[in-house]
Write a protein that holds these residues in place. Sequence first.
Motif, PDB file in Angstrom:
ATOM      1  N   TYR A   1       0.838  -1.191   0.000  1.00 34.20           N
ATOM      2  CA  TYR A   1       0.000   0.000   0.000  1.00 34.20           C
ATOM      3  C   TYR A   1       0.876   1.245   0.000  1.00 34.20           C
ATOM      4  O   TYR A   1       1.983   1.246   0.548  1.00 34.20           O
ATOM      5  CB  TYR A   1      -0.904   0.033   1.246  1.00 34.20           C
ATOM      6  N   THR A   2       0.389   2.309  -0.610  1.00 38.43           N
ATOM      7  CA  THR A   2       1.025   3.618  -0.530  1.00 38.43           C
ATOM      8  C   THR A   2       0.367   4.382   0.609  1.00 38.43           C
ATOM      9  O   THR A   2      -0.862   4.388   0.715  1.00 38.43           O
ATOM     10  CB  THR A   2       0.855   4.393  -1.846  1.00 38.43           C
ATOM     11  N   VAL A   3       1.187   5.028   1.460  1.00 30.77           N
ATOM     12  CA  VAL A   3       0.646   5.615   2.689  1.00 30.77           C
ATOM     13  C   VAL A   3       1.073   7.065   2.862  1.00 30.77           C
ATOM     14  O   VAL A   3       2.250   7.400   2.717  1.00 30.77           O
ATOM     15  CB  VAL A   3       1.102   4.807   3.928  1.00 30.77           C
ATOM     16  N   ASP A   4       0.105   7.934   3.165  1.00 32.59           N
ATOM     17  CA  ASP A   4       0.361   9.298   3.622  1.00 32.59           C
ATOM     18  C   ASP A   4      -0.059   9.391   5.083  1.00 32.59           C
ATOM     19  O   ASP A   4      -0.992   8.698   5.514  1.00 32.59           O
ATOM     20  CB  ASP A   4      -0.439  10.323   2.814  1.00 32.59           C
ATOM     21  N   ILE A   5       0.616  10.256   5.842  1.00 31.54           N
ATOM     22  CA  ILE A   5       0.310  10.413   7.265  1.00 31.54           C
ATOM     23  C   ILE A   5       0.028  11.868   7.596  1.00 31.54           C
ATOM     24  O   ILE A   5       0.717  12.774   7.119  1.00 31.54           O
ATOM     25  CB  ILE A   5       1.479   9.914   8.140  1.00 31.54           C
TER      26      ILE A   5
END
Length: 224
Positions: free
Chosen positions: A25-29
């Motif tokens: 998965y590609t993740v932004d926080i």
Amino acid sequence: MKILIIEDEKKIAKYLKQGLEENSYTVDIAHNGIDGLHLATHENYDLIVVDIMLPGINGKEVLKQIRNTGIHTPAIFLTAIDSVNDKVNGLDIGADDYIVKPFSFSELLARIRACMRRRTDNYVSNLKTGNVTLDPKTRKVFRDKQKIELTPIEFSILEYFMRNPGQILTRTMISEHIWDYNYESFSNVIDVHISRLRNKLEKDFDKGIIHTVRRVGYVLEERD
């Protein structure tokens, strides 16, 4: 698939990001509600994981504002708040699932997969039981010509009933279908949602459509 994590505890956010990226998965926080709301409404995500206790804007208000803009991205509350009322309220706001900390990462992955399955199922035809009609594509429900406004969870429960008319559905079956897991903590939540669903479907009509099967569960059918 791109996921937004809104979590102020940096260790948890880092743990989630690492685990999700290891699963492709590609993740932004975002570490606060204000930044999370901005990202959620200005970027395209396949899923949002959001804590409730956040600085700036709390998670429930973040999700309310996201839904008010017309964005229907699947969302999971990941929080230490575990009362039944909070779960019901969180799901009514528009969350697709509600996970209580501490949690297992494998459970979170399973819930994410369940959310995506529910959103990607390509149902085209209308469903009809008695004088209740449900359109899975537009997510509209009518009883006779009266439109019934439902929360996302109420809609999912009714759709499950209408795909299984006349079949007794236990609380276990409903919880596994809606949340992909069977937890006793969801039993009261299911009863609350079905009570509200019944009220919306039946308050202006003489006949009930959802019936209780004592000590077993519920059944959707038209009765004389």
